[in-house]
Design a protein around this motif. Structure first.
Motif, mmCIF file in Angstrom:
data_model
loop_
_atom_site.group_PDB
_atom_site.id
_atom_site.type_symbol
_atom_site.label_atom_id
_atom_site.label_comp_id
_atom_site.label_asym_id
_atom_site.label_seq_id
_atom_site.Cartn_x
_atom_site.Cartn_y
_atom_site.Cartn_z
ATOM 1 N N GLY A 34 0.966 -1.606 0.275
ATOM 2 C CA GLY A 34 0.017 -0.390 0.272
ATOM 3 C C GLY A 34 1.400 1.561 -0.066
ATOM 4 O O GLY A 34 0.663 2.133 -0.758
ATOM 5 N N LEU A 35 2.223 1.147 0.650
ATOM 6 C CA LEU A 35 2.832 2.813 1.149
ATOM 7 C C LEU A 35 3.706 2.816 -0.530
ATOM 8 O O LEU A 35 3.191 3.697 -1.231
ATOM 9 N N MET A 36 3.963 1.604 -1.898
ATOM 10 C CA MET A 36 4.432 1.577 -2.712
ATOM 11 C C MET A 36 3.412 2.151 -3.858
ATOM 12 O O MET A 36 3.637 2.662 -4.289
ATOM 13 N N ARG A 37 2.140 2.069 -4.075
ATOM 14 C CA ARG A 37 1.808 1.875 -4.688
ATOM 15 C C ARG A 37 0.815 4.023 -4.172
ATOM 16 O O ARG A 37 0.187 4.813 -5.154
ATOM 17 N N ALA A 38 0.958 4.069 -2.665
ATOM 18 C CA ALA A 38 0.428 5.721 -2.465
ATOM 19 C C ALA A 38 2.234 6.734 -3.247
ATOM 20 O O ALA A 38 1.235 7.493 -3.862
ATOM 21 N N LEU A 39 2.858 6.004 -2.900
ATOM 22 C CA LEU A 39 4.196 6.927 -3.056
ATOM 23 C C LEU A 39 3.976 7.451 -4.823
ATOM 24 O O LEU A 39 5.135 7.525 -5.426
ATOM 25 N N ALA A 40 4.152 5.648 -5.542
ATOM 26 C CA ALA A 40 4.208 5.274 -6.891
ATOM 27 C C ALA A 40 2.893 6.925 -7.918
ATOM 28 O O ALA A 40 3.279 7.338 -8.465
ATOM 29 N N ALA A 41 1.525 6.989 -6.957
ATOM 30 C CA ALA A 41 1.051 8.254 -7.233
ATOM 31 C C ALA A 41 1.466 9.365 -7.031
ATOM 32 O O ALA A 41 1.396 10.342 -8.139
ATOM 33 N N GLU A 42 2.299 9.596 -5.473
ATOM 34 C CA GLU A 42 2.473 10.760 -5.987
ATOM 35 C C GLU A 42 3.445 11.391 -6.739
ATOM 36 O O GLU A 42 4.284 12.668 -7.206
ATOM 37 N N THR A 43 4.265 10.186 -7.241
ATOM 38 C CA THR A 43 6.351 10.541 -7.393
ATOM 39 C C THR A 43 5.394 10.219 -8.853
ATOM 40 O O THR A 43 6.145 10.597 -9.833
ATOM 41 N N ALA A 44 4.362 10.101 -9.766
ATOM 42 C CA ALA A 44 3.737 9.405 -11.521
ATOM 43 C C ALA A 44 4.372 10.400 -12.214
ATOM 44 O O ALA A 44 5.118 10.068 -12.880
ATOM 45 N N LYS A 45 4.792 11.955 -12.198
ATOM 46 C CA LYS A 45 4.762 12.838 -12.893
ATOM 47 C C LYS A 45 6.321 13.675 -12.349
ATOM 48 O O LYS A 45 7.236 14.162 -13.858
ATOM 49 N N SER A 46 7.034 12.957 -11.658
ATOM 50 C CA SER A 46 8.248 12.943 -11.033
ATOM 51 C C SER A 46 9.374 12.282 -11.640
ATOM 52 O O SER A 46 10.709 12.895 -12.153
ATOM 53 N N GLY A 47 8.989 11.543 -12.659
ATOM 54 C CA GLY A 47 10.140 10.873 -12.767
ATOM 55 C C GLY A 47 10.980 9.842 -12.437
ATOM 56 O O GLY A 47 11.624 8.792 -12.785
ATOM 57 N N VAL A 48 10.071 9.349 -11.134
ATOM 58 C CA VAL A 48 10.744 8.613 -10.232
ATOM 59 C C VAL A 48 9.613 7.551 -9.805
ATOM 60 O O VAL A 48 8.106 7.734 -10.866
ATOM 61 N N THR A 49 9.646 6.348 -10.299
ATOM 62 C CA THR A 49 8.707 5.004 -10.571
ATOM 63 C C THR A 49 9.330 4.726 -8.952
ATOM 64 O O THR A 49 10.239 4.170 -7.852
ATOM 65 N N VAL A 50 8.060 3.926 -8.599
ATOM 66 C CA VAL A 50 8.121 3.474 -7.118
ATOM 67 C C VAL A 50 7.791 1.755 -7.258
ATOM 68 O O VAL A 50 6.634 1.687 -7.573
ATOM 69 N N ASN A 51 7.860 0.248 -7.116
ATOM 70 C CA ASN A 51 7.666 -0.830 -7.099
ATOM 71 C C ASN A 51 7.985 -1.697 -5.932
ATOM 72 O O ASN A 51 8.611 -1.130 -5.418
ATOM 73 N N ALA A 52 7.291 -2.493 -6.158
ATOM 74 C CA ALA A 52 7.207 -3.557 -5.291
ATOM 75 C C ALA A 52 7.904 -5.563 -5.499
ATOM 76 O O ALA A 52 7.067 -5.079 -7.033
ATOM 77 N N VAL A 53 8.230 -6.106 -5.384
ATOM 78 C CA VAL A 53 8.464 -7.398 -5.385
ATOM 79 C C VAL A 53 8.619 -7.755 -4.607
ATOM 80 O O VAL A 53 8.626 -7.918 -3.581
ATOM 81 N N CYS A 54 7.636 -8.792 -4.765
ATOM 82 C CA CYS A 54 6.996 -9.687 -4.148
ATOM 83 C C CYS A 54 7.755 -11.233 -4.104
ATOM 84 O O CYS A 54 6.794 -11.849 -4.764
ATOM 85 N N PRO A 55 8.425 -11.872 -3.414
ATOM 86 C CA PRO A 55 8.348 -12.791 -3.388
ATOM 87 C C PRO A 55 7.839 -14.407 -2.802
ATOM 88 O O PRO A 55 7.310 -14.069 -1.694
ATOM 89 N N GLY A 56 8.349 -15.271 -3.413
ATOM 90 C CA GLY A 56 7.516 -16.058 -2.336
ATOM 91 C C GLY A 56 8.510 -17.535 -1.492
ATOM 92 O O GLY A 56 9.466 -15.978 -0.865
ATOM 93 N N PHE A 57 9.101 -18.100 -1.126
ATOM 94 C CA PHE A 57 9.988 -18.333 -0.056
ATOM 95 C C PHE A 57 11.301 -18.369 -1.169
ATOM 96 O O PHE A 57 11.726 -19.130 -1.568
ATOM 97 N N VAL A 58 12.825 -17.896 -0.321
ATOM 98 C CA VAL A 58 13.559 -17.503 -1.516
ATOM 99 C C VAL A 58 14.477 -18.428 0.007
ATOM 100 O O VAL A 58 14.159 -18.653 0.795
ATOM 101 N N ILE A 88 12.725 -19.661 -4.734
ATOM 102 C CA ILE A 88 13.089 -18.546 -5.576
ATOM 103 C C ILE A 88 15.214 -18.204 -4.921
ATOM 104 O O ILE A 88 14.876 -18.606 -3.991
ATOM 105 N N GLN A 89 15.828 -18.368 -6.064
ATOM 106 C CA GLN A 89 17.056 -17.969 -5.881
ATOM 107 C C GLN A 89 17.006 -16.737 -5.177
ATOM 108 O O GLN A 89 16.250 -15.267 -5.665
ATOM 109 N N PRO A 90 17.653 -15.601 -4.560
ATOM 110 C CA PRO A 90 17.600 -14.530 -4.416
ATOM 111 C C PRO A 90 18.434 -13.705 -5.171
ATOM 112 O O PRO A 90 17.701 -12.577 -5.189
ATOM 113 N N GLN A 91 19.403 -14.515 -6.036
ATOM 114 C CA GLN A 91 19.407 -13.941 -7.725
ATOM 115 C C GLN A 91 18.274 -13.566 -8.496
ATOM 116 O O GLN A 91 18.722 -12.625 -9.534
#
Length: 257
Positions: A163-187, A224-227
């Motif tokens: 949720g934090l990621m999505r809020a920040l992405a909305a705030e920064t969308a026009k600024s040239g900044v991207t905000v994303n999340a990676v969601c691994p399973g068991f690593v 999942i492998q860390p790499q």
């Protein structure tokens, strides 16, 4: 990799960089020509990772301490310039039925996984927006996309990170900044081994049985492998992913999407 080549010369922060997924991300960024500052609470682990690549430098800091994170930014940016990339990776997990979860354990889990993620990226936001460039990547979890039994605080925290990621992405969308999340399973990390040991201790299963139980959540039947997580982060940091923002990318063999 095209994306990796285009981030050479950048400066990145990776929290929880002394082991596991954080170490893999730090090494991948360094190999792509990025100056990497890693942080964590254990100086010896940071020094060990820094010894693997000359582009990596460690600074001990606790992500739950706003003053410590501000000091980390001041020291790192004075030495190597502002952060172009921030990877909020530090995290922790426990396992207890919800009705037996102590308030202190609940609070600690949220402090590290959610508040720590916020305090990791907050100091970078204004500068990235002013420069009209920047990459923020949260290392969340499939626990941020679905529920798992016996880890309610962790699931709540990781949903909060998404949720934090999505809020920040909305705030920064026009600024040239991207905000994303990676969601691994068991690593395949030390944290996984801790989960396996908890299953062994609580159920009497063998290590092999406990590992098989956890791996079964992945339709590919493996960990999942860390790499693999690091490769996704590298892609998100490159110019090829300039239009990717506000996304929670599942790295789970099809467990979630």
């Amino acid at each position: 990799m095209i994306a990796a080549a285009r981030i050479a010369g950048s400066h990145a922060l990776v929290t929880g960089g002394g082991s596991g997924v954080g170490r893999a991300i730090a090494l991948a960024l360094a190999e792509a020509g990025v100056a990497v500052t890693i942080s964590g609470r254990r100086e010896a682990e940071l020094a060990k990772v820094a010894g693997e690549n000359a582009r990596i430098h460690g600074i001990a800091a606790d992500v739950t301490d706003e003053v410590a994170m501000a000091a980390l930014y001041k020291e790192a940016e004075a030495a190597r310039g502002p952060f172009d990339i921030v990877v909020a990776n530090a995290g922790m997990a426990g396992s207890t039925p919800a009705h037996k979860t102590a308030l202190a354990d609940w609070q600690r889990t949220l402090d590290v996984n959610l508040t720590g993620a916020f305090l990791t990226v907050k100091p970078a936001l204004a500068g990235m927006a002013a420069r009209k460039a920047g990459r923020i990547v949260f290392v969340a979890s499939t626990a941020g996309l679905k529920g798992y039994a016996y880890v309610a605080p962790y699931v709540a925290a990781k949903h909060g990170v998404v949720g934090l990621m999505r809020a920040l992405a909305a705030e920064t969308a026009k600024s040239g900044v991207t905000v994303n999340a990676v969601c691994p399973g068991f690593v395949e990390t030390d944290m996984l081994e801790e989960s396996v040991q908890r299953i062994v201790d609580k159920t009497g299963r063998s290590v092999a049985e406990a590992r098989a139980n956890l791996a079964s959540s992945n339709p590919q039947g493996r960990f999942i492998q860390p790499q693999e997580v690091a490769a996704a982060v590298i892609w998100l940091c490159g110019n090829a992913a300039a239009s990717i923002t506000g996304q929670a990318i599942s790295i789970s063999g099809g467990e979630t999407w």
